[in-house]
Design a protein around this motif. Structure first.
Motif, mmCIF file in Angstrom:
data_model
loop_
_atom_site.group_PDB
_atom_site.id
_atom_site.type_symbol
_atom_site.label_atom_id
_atom_site.label_comp_id
_atom_site.label_asym_id
_atom_site.label_seq_id
_atom_site.Cartn_x
_atom_site.Cartn_y
_atom_site.Cartn_z
ATOM 1 N N MET A 1 0.823 -1.210 0.000
ATOM 2 C CA MET A 1 0.000 0.000 0.000
ATOM 3 C C MET A 1 0.861 1.265 0.000
ATOM 4 O O MET A 1 0.566 2.233 -0.703
ATOM 5 N N PHE A 2 1.936 1.251 0.797
ATOM 6 C CA PHE A 2 2.828 2.413 0.827
ATOM 7 C C PHE A 2 3.452 2.655 -0.548
ATOM 8 O O PHE A 2 3.587 3.805 -0.980
ATOM 9 N N ALA A 3 3.858 1.581 -1.205
ATOM 10 C CA ALA A 3 4.485 1.725 -2.522
ATOM 11 C C ALA A 3 3.537 2.385 -3.504
ATOM 12 O O ALA A 3 3.923 3.294 -4.261
ATOM 13 N N ALA A 4 2.279 1.949 -3.524
ATOM 14 C CA ALA A 4 1.302 2.519 -4.450
ATOM 15 C C ALA A 4 0.985 3.966 -4.098
ATOM 16 O O ALA A 4 0.950 4.845 -4.971
ATOM 17 N N ILE A 5 0.770 4.248 -2.828
ATOM 18 C CA ILE A 5 0.392 5.600 -2.394
ATOM 19 C C ILE A 5 1.547 6.576 -2.583
ATOM 20 O O ILE A 5 1.383 7.651 -3.178
ATOM 21 N N ASN A 6 2.736 6.205 -2.102
ATOM 22 C CA ASN A 6 3.893 7.095 -2.250
ATOM 23 C C ASN A 6 4.260 7.294 -3.713
ATOM 24 O O ASN A 6 4.709 8.374 -4.114
ATOM 25 N N GLY A 7 4.057 6.249 -4.523
ATOM 26 C CA GLY A 7 4.383 6.351 -5.945
ATOM 27 C C GLY A 7 3.542 7.345 -6.702
ATOM 28 O O GLY A 7 3.926 7.807 -7.784
#
Length: 347
Positions: free
Chosen positions: A198-204
């Motif tokens: 989730m962090f990868a998608a949101i931060n991306g």
């Protein structure tokens, strides 16, 4: 002899006099450190913008860009302002030294440099840098990169400012039942993997995760840093989150472990974003109607049968980037008027 406990540092020596430069560089090398030597402030500024250094030894009086101007440039640069500087000077006048201290110089050495003092002040400056780096790493570990940068640039103060932003809520469907049926160690491992995705998608897509509660999370798009088309970025992040979870669930199923599904709610509008709590314990968050609507949207995904729901303000920012469909006005609990709800059309 060099203190075995002292870590080898990379030091930039800025000195216009060739003899002084060679002698001082030799002394610092004998202390066990790596030295890069340049002859003026401009050359030093170029080097620190291209390479990493632990400390600068800077002569105040040099032709061209002198030590004071160099320090002014460093302090104006967000990524270089914390770089420790020890200034040196053969001139007795205090004005230049005072100005360097005002600009943040760690220490001052009079020429000719006393080698015992040189060692003590280099070690003290490096130790202070180590402690600052350690503190900064702790902040970045328990806050997002954007919030850490905001703290470094603006400092900490309770309160906030009004901004246009998009809020995203997400949680795992049926998590309570899942937690009851699995060992706690397996649940922790699942949650860590889930949050990594989730962090990868949101931060991306420019978002900032500001809250994690159990299996749920809250993210902000557009604060603390402005983000053009924050609503579109949030929906793009949600689409990637759904795709990542689907792939993860396939791996879970193949390994005989439980699959997961998520619901995502998104809303855009005016919010007040900033630090809330106390001086002892605070968090970066936002408050406003968009927060409440996004939370209601996320809960409504269970009823609507769609994985991602968002409001009209978010829909207006999509500009055809992703397919969506209206599912009609919904009267959410606590709202005096209905909200037009849209669903992301997933392949």
């Amino acid at each position: 002899m060099r203190d075995r406990r002292a870590k080898r540092a990379r030091i930039l020596l800025v000195e216009d006099n060739r003899v002084n430069r060679l002698l001082l560089a030799r002394h610092v090398e004998l202390l066990g450190h790596e030295v890069v030597a340049v002859e003026d402030g401009l050359a030093a500024l170029q080097r620190v913008q291209q390479e990493a250094f632990d400390l600068l030894l800077v002569d105040i009086h040099m032709p061209g860009m002198d030590g004071i101007e160099l320090m002014e440039k460093l302090r104006a640069h967000p990524e270089l302002r914390e770089l420790p500087v020890i200034v040196t000077s053969a001139v007795e006048g205090m004005d230049s030294i005072v100005r360097c201290v005002e600009l943040g110089a760690e220490d001052y050495l009079h020429k000719p440099v006393n080698l015992v003092l040189l060692k003590a002040r280099i070690n003290a400056s490096l130790e202070r840098k180590r402690l600052r780096d350690q503190q900064r790493e702790l902040v970045r570990r328990f806050a997002t990169r954007e919030v850490a940068q905001d703290l470094e640039a603006e400092g900490f103060a309770l309160g906030g400012r009004r901004v246009q932003a998009t809020v995203l809520f997400c949680d795992i469907r049926g998590f309570t039942t899942l937690a009851e049926s699995q060992p706690p160690e397996d649940i922790i491992e699942l949650l860590n993997t889930y949050y990594t995705l989730m962090f990868a998608a949101i931060n991306g897509h420019g978002g900032v995760v500001n809250q994690m509660i159990g299996d749920g999370l809250m993210a902000i798009f557009g604060a603390p840093q402005p983000l053009p088309a924050a609503g579109q970025c949030a929906v793009l992040a949600a689409a990637e989150m759904i795709e990542m979870v689907a792939q993860f669930s396939e791996e879970q199923r193949a390994a005989g472990r439980p699959e997961i599904r998520i619901g995502v709610g998104i809303a855009s509008g005016d919010v007040v974003a900033g630090y809330t709590g106390t001086r002892q314990r605070a968090t970066y968050t936002c408050i406003g109607d968009a927060v409440n609507v996004a939370a209601r949207m996320e809960a409504h995904t269970k009823v609507a049968g769609h994985a991602v729901l968002f409001d009209a303000a978010t829909q207006a920012q999509l500009a055809g980037a992703l397919p969506s469909e209206p599912i009609g006005p919904v009267q959410f609990k606590g709202k005096t008027s209905s909200v037009d709800v849209f669903a992301l059309v997933l392949a």
